[in-house]
Write a protein that holds these residues in place. Structure first.
Motif, PDB file in Angstrom:
ATOM      1  N   ALA A 176       5.875  -2.675  -5.397  1.00 17.92           N
ATOM      2  CA  ALA A 176       5.251  -3.355  -6.533  1.00 17.92           C
ATOM      3  C   ALA A 176       4.250  -2.448  -7.234  1.00 17.92           C
ATOM      4  O   ALA A 176       4.243  -2.338  -8.465  1.00 17.92           O
ATOM      5  CB  ALA A 176       4.560  -4.625  -6.047  1.00 17.92           C
ATOM      6  N   ILE A 177       3.422  -1.744  -6.462  1.00 13.72           N
ATOM      7  CA  ILE A 177       2.347  -0.958  -7.074  1.00 13.72           C
ATOM      8  C   ILE A 177       2.874   0.298  -7.749  1.00 13.72           C
ATOM      9  O   ILE A 177       2.334   0.747  -8.762  1.00 13.72           O
ATOM     10  CB  ILE A 177       1.250  -0.634  -6.030  1.00 13.72           C
ATOM     11  CG1 ILE A 177      -0.066  -0.342  -6.748  1.00 13.72           C
ATOM     12  CG2 ILE A 177       1.643   0.523  -5.140  1.00 13.72           C
ATOM     13  CD1 ILE A 177      -1.262  -0.288  -5.814  1.00 13.72           C
ATOM     14  N   THR A 178       3.953   0.874  -7.204  1.00 11.59           N
ATOM     15  CA  THR A 178       4.486   2.081  -7.848  1.00 11.59           C
ATOM     16  C   THR A 178       5.115   1.771  -9.196  1.00 11.59           C
ATOM     17  O   THR A 178       5.222   2.659 -10.044  1.00 11.59           O
ATOM     18  CB  THR A 178       5.518   2.790  -6.941  1.00 11.59           C
ATOM     19  OG1 THR A 178       6.551   1.863  -6.557  1.00 11.59           O
ATOM     20  CG2 THR A 178       4.862   3.364  -5.701  1.00 11.59           C
ATOM     21  N   ARG A 179       5.496   0.518  -9.400  1.00 11.08           N
ATOM     22  CA  ARG A 179       6.044   0.141 -10.717  1.00 11.08           C
ATOM     23  C   ARG A 179       4.946   0.013 -11.766  1.00 11.08           C
ATOM     24  O   ARG A 179       5.219   0.055 -12.957  1.00 11.08           O
ATOM     25  CB  ARG A 179       6.831  -1.170 -10.611  1.00 11.08           C
ATOM     26  CG  ARG A 179       8.166  -1.027  -9.910  1.00 11.08           C
ATOM     27  CD  ARG A 179       9.060  -2.223 -10.171  1.00 11.08           C
ATOM     28  NE  ARG A 179       8.546  -3.425  -9.529  1.00 11.08           N
ATOM     29  CZ  ARG A 179       8.922  -3.853  -8.322  1.00 11.08           C
ATOM     30  NH1 ARG A 179       9.821  -3.157  -7.628  1.00 11.08           N
ATOM     31  NH2 ARG A 179       8.426  -4.951  -7.808  1.00 11.08           N
ATOM     32  N   THR A 180       3.695  -0.144 -11.318  1.00 12.83           N
ATOM     33  CA  THR A 180       2.580  -0.325 -12.254  1.00 12.83           C
ATOM     34  C   THR A 180       1.912   0.983 -12.624  1.00 12.83           C
ATOM     35  O   THR A 180       1.142   1.038 -13.591  1.00 12.83           O
ATOM     36  CB  THR A 180       1.511  -1.241 -11.636  1.00 12.83           C
ATOM     37  OG1 THR A 180       0.870  -0.558 -10.543  1.00 12.83           O
ATOM     38  CG2 THR A 180       2.131  -2.543 -11.140  1.00 12.83           C
ATOM     39  N   GLY A 181       2.160   2.032 -11.845  1.00 12.35           N
ATOM     40  CA  GLY A 181       1.488   3.301 -12.102  1.00 12.35           C
ATOM     41  C   GLY A 181       0.151   3.424 -11.410  1.00 12.35           C
ATOM     42  O   GLY A 181      -0.524   4.455 -11.526  1.00 12.35           O
ATOM     43  N   LEU A 182      -0.279   2.383 -10.675  1.00 10.46           N
ATOM     44  CA  LEU A 182      -1.538   2.449  -9.950  1.00 10.46           C
ATOM     45  C   LEU A 182      -1.383   3.303  -8.695  1.00 10.46           C
ATOM     46  O   LEU A 182      -0.282   3.524  -8.202  1.00 10.46           O
ATOM     47  CB  LEU A 182      -1.994   1.038  -9.566  1.00 10.46           C
ATOM     48  CG  LEU A 182      -2.309   0.098 -10.730  1.00 10.46           C
ATOM     49  CD1 LEU A 182      -2.612  -1.299 -10.205  1.00 10.46           C
ATOM     50  CD2 LEU A 182      -3.482   0.634 -11.555  1.00 10.46           C
ATOM     51  N   SER A 183      -2.494   3.754  -8.145  1.00  9.95           N
ATOM     52  CA  SER A 183      -2.451   4.625  -6.976  1.00  9.95           C
ATOM     53  C   SER A 183      -2.122   3.835  -5.714  1.00  9.95           C
ATOM     54  O   SER A 183      -2.736   2.791  -5.451  1.00  9.95           O
ATOM     55  CB  SER A 183      -3.795   5.326  -6.778  1.00  9.95           C
ATOM     56  OG  SER A 183      -3.811   6.012  -5.543  1.00  9.95           O
ATOM     57  N   PRO A 184      -1.189   4.340  -4.899  1.00  8.91           N
ATOM     58  CA  PRO A 184      -0.876   3.680  -3.629  1.00  8.91           C
ATOM     59  C   PRO A 184      -1.668   4.248  -2.458  1.00  8.91           C
ATOM     60  O   PRO A 184      -1.321   4.029  -1.305  1.00  8.91           O
ATOM     61  CB  PRO A 184       0.613   4.006  -3.473  1.00  8.91           C
ATOM     62  CG  PRO A 184       0.719   5.391  -4.044  1.00  8.91           C
ATOM     63  CD  PRO A 184      -0.265   5.455  -5.179  1.00  8.91           C
ATOM     64  N   ALA A 185      -2.739   5.000  -2.730  1.00  4.52           N
ATOM     65  CA  ALA A 185      -3.456   5.727  -1.680  1.00  4.52           C
ATOM     66  C   ALA A 185      -3.919   4.803  -0.554  1.00  4.52           C
ATOM     67  O   ALA A 185      -3.794   5.141   0.630  1.00  4.52           O
ATOM     68  CB  ALA A 185      -4.643   6.466  -2.286  1.00  4.52           C
ATOM     69  N   ARG A 186      -4.445   3.638  -0.893  1.00  7.24           N
ATOM     70  CA  ARG A 186      -4.953   2.741   0.153  1.00  7.24           C
ATOM     71  C   ARG A 186      -3.816   2.268   1.056  1.00  7.24           C
ATOM     72  O   ARG A 186      -3.966   2.214   2.279  1.00  7.24           O
ATOM     73  CB  ARG A 186      -5.655   1.530  -0.485  1.00  7.24           C
ATOM     74  CG  ARG A 186      -6.270   0.569   0.543  1.00  7.24           C
ATOM     75  CD  ARG A 186      -6.893  -0.624  -0.156  1.00  7.24           C
ATOM     76  NE  ARG A 186      -5.933  -1.405  -0.897  1.00  7.24           N
ATOM     77  CZ  ARG A 186      -5.137  -2.319  -0.354  1.00  7.24           C
ATOM     78  NH1 ARG A 186      -5.167  -2.546   0.955  1.00  7.24           N
ATOM     79  NH2 ARG A 186      -4.282  -2.989  -1.095  1.00  7.24           N
ATOM     80  N   LEU A 187      -2.673   1.947   0.460  1.00  8.62           N
ATOM     81  CA  LEU A 187      -1.551   1.455   1.246  1.00  8.62           C
ATOM     82  C   LEU A 187      -0.964   2.543   2.146  1.00  8.62           C
ATOM     83  O   LEU A 187      -0.437   2.246   3.222  1.00  8.62           O
ATOM     84  CB  LEU A 187      -0.459   0.914   0.317  1.00  8.62           C
ATOM     85  CG  LEU A 187      -0.785  -0.381  -0.421  1.00  8.62           C
ATOM     86  CD1 LEU A 187       0.265  -0.665  -1.479  1.00  8.62           C
ATOM     87  CD2 LEU A 187      -0.877  -1.550   0.553  1.00  8.62           C
ATOM     88  N   LEU A 188      -1.057   3.790   1.707  1.00  7.31           N
ATOM     89  CA  LEU A 188      -0.454   4.881   2.455  1.00  7.31           C
ATOM     90  C   LEU A 188      -1.436   5.554   3.418  1.00  7.31           C
ATOM     91  O   LEU A 188      -1.064   6.499   4.107  1.00  7.31           O
ATOM     92  CB  LEU A 188       0.122   5.924   1.483  1.00  7.31           C
ATOM     93  CG  LEU A 188       1.353   5.460   0.704  1.00  7.31           C
ATOM     94  CD1 LEU A 188       1.758   6.499  -0.334  1.00  7.31           C
ATOM     95  CD2 LEU A 188       2.516   5.169   1.639  1.00  7.31           C
ATOM     96  N   ARG A 189      -2.654   5.055   3.451  1.00  4.34           N
ATOM     97  CA  ARG A 189      -3.631   5.602   4.394  1.00  4.34           C
ATOM     98  C   ARG A 189      -3.155   5.347   5.824  1.00  4.34           C
ATOM     99  O   ARG A 189      -2.764   4.245   6.185  1.00  4.34           O
ATOM    100  CB  ARG A 189      -4.995   4.937   4.168  1.00  4.34           C
ATOM    101  CG  ARG A 189      -6.126   5.524   5.007  1.00  4.34           C
ATOM    102  CD  ARG A 189      -7.442   4.850   4.671  1.00  4.34           C
ATOM    103  NE  ARG A 189      -7.376   3.412   4.915  1.00  4.34           N
ATOM    104  CZ  ARG A 189      -7.737   2.484   4.049  1.00  4.34           C
ATOM    105  NH1 ARG A 189      -8.164   2.823   2.852  1.00  4.34           N
ATOM    106  NH2 ARG A 189      -7.651   1.199   4.353  1.00  4.34           N
ATOM    107  N   ASP A 190      -3.155   6.383   6.648  1.00  5.33           N
ATOM    108  CA  ASP A 190      -2.736   6.286   8.055  1.00  5.33           C
ATOM    109  C   ASP A 190      -1.268   5.896   8.214  1.00  5.33           C
ATOM    110  O   ASP A 190      -0.883   5.318   9.233  1.00  5.33           O
ATOM    111  CB  ASP A 190      -3.621   5.300   8.839  1.00  5.33           C
ATOM    112  CG  ASP A 190      -5.062   5.779   8.924  1.00  5.33           C
ATOM    113  OD1 ASP A 190      -5.272   7.009   8.906  1.00  5.33           O
ATOM    114  OD2 ASP A 190      -5.969   4.932   9.011  1.00  5.33           O
TER     115      ASP A 190
END
Length: 258
Positions: A176-190
């Motif tokens: 969902a977030i990659t379709r918006t262009g927002l950063s996925p950094a929090r989701l991909l942490r660890d």
């Protein structure tokens, strides 16, 4: 920085899905997730084995995919209701039952991608892999379950957390977030890997946006379960770092030609 789980191994990654059961092995009665299936994968040159864990009635972390044995031998009792010694007897003529510690000890050159299939298995699996954190990736469709397993490994003395791949909710949020262009950094942490199907029904999961996001955050993408040679080549060509396959022998031939 990549996790040690990926250090010193070849690309593209080839994960033997529940080990490797060849046509000959299947004809002789070998089952998936057994000592014989792992030995076959190792003999083929595989570096990574994908497997699954439940707990027996004795609390042992047995390597079995389903919650019961119905698909294997018609026994509909839950694995959690069956004593380990009985499971060993059932598996004796089909390749041999292994627990998580037994698999890690028996195959010191293999790296294990362990799917924690039951809530009751999370802590036991985490504890079992604590001293093997460099060569274990813990995963689950349940993010909460995999996090409990990771925490248990650290509490049991792991020098650092095992590798891990995102659960279903995290993958859905990433899509969902990659379709918006927002950063996925929090989701991909660890998170060290996204282990995903190419499609889920009509929905494409392996998208260029997801691949770009994973690349930016040093997260690998492994696609399951890919058994066709042409599909293997196409998926790696699209940007995946590896595949999970029932035909790891074919994957090695196709993706790493001599």
């Amino acid at each position: 920085m990549t996790h040690p789980f990926f250090d010193g191994t070849l690309r593209p990654r080839v994960f033997a899905h529940r080990g490797l059961v060849t046509a000959e092995g299947g004809a002789s009665g070998v089952w998936e997730n057994t000592a014989a299936a792992f030995a076959s994968a190792h003999a083929a040159g595989v570096e990574y084995v994908e497997t699954d864990s439940h707990v027996s009635a004795d609390g042992d972390t047995v390597l079995i995919h389903d919650s019961d044995l119905a698909r294997l031998n018609g026994d509909r009792r839950a694995v959690s209701e069956i004593r380990t010694r009985e499971l060993r007897a059932v598996f004796a003529d089909h390749g041999g039952l292994l627990t998580v510690p037994e698999a890690l000890d028996a195959f010191p050159d293999l790296r294990f991608n362990i799917d924690v299939k039951a809530d009751a298995a999370a802590v036991a699996v985490g504890e079992a892999v604590a001293q093997h954190a460099d060569r274990v990736l813990l995963t689950s469709f349940s993010d909460a379950r995999r996090r409990r397993a990771l925490a248990a490994a650290l509490e049991a003395g792991a020098p650092h957390r095992p590798a891990t791949s995102a659960g279903a909710r995290t993958v859905a949020a990433l899509m969902a977030i990659t379709r918006t262009g927002l950063s996925p950094a929090r989701l991909l942490r660890d998170v060290d890997a996204l282990q995903i199907p190419e499609r889920q029904g009509l929905l494409r999961v392996l998208t260029p946006a997801l691949i770009r996001a994973a690349r930016r955050h040093d997260v690998e993408i492994h696609v399951w379960t890919v058994n066709d040679a042409e599909e293997m080549t196409r998926i790696i060509g699209a940007g995946a770092d590896g595949i999970v396959s029932d035909r790891a022998d074919v994957a090695l031939r196709v993706l790493r030609p001599v």
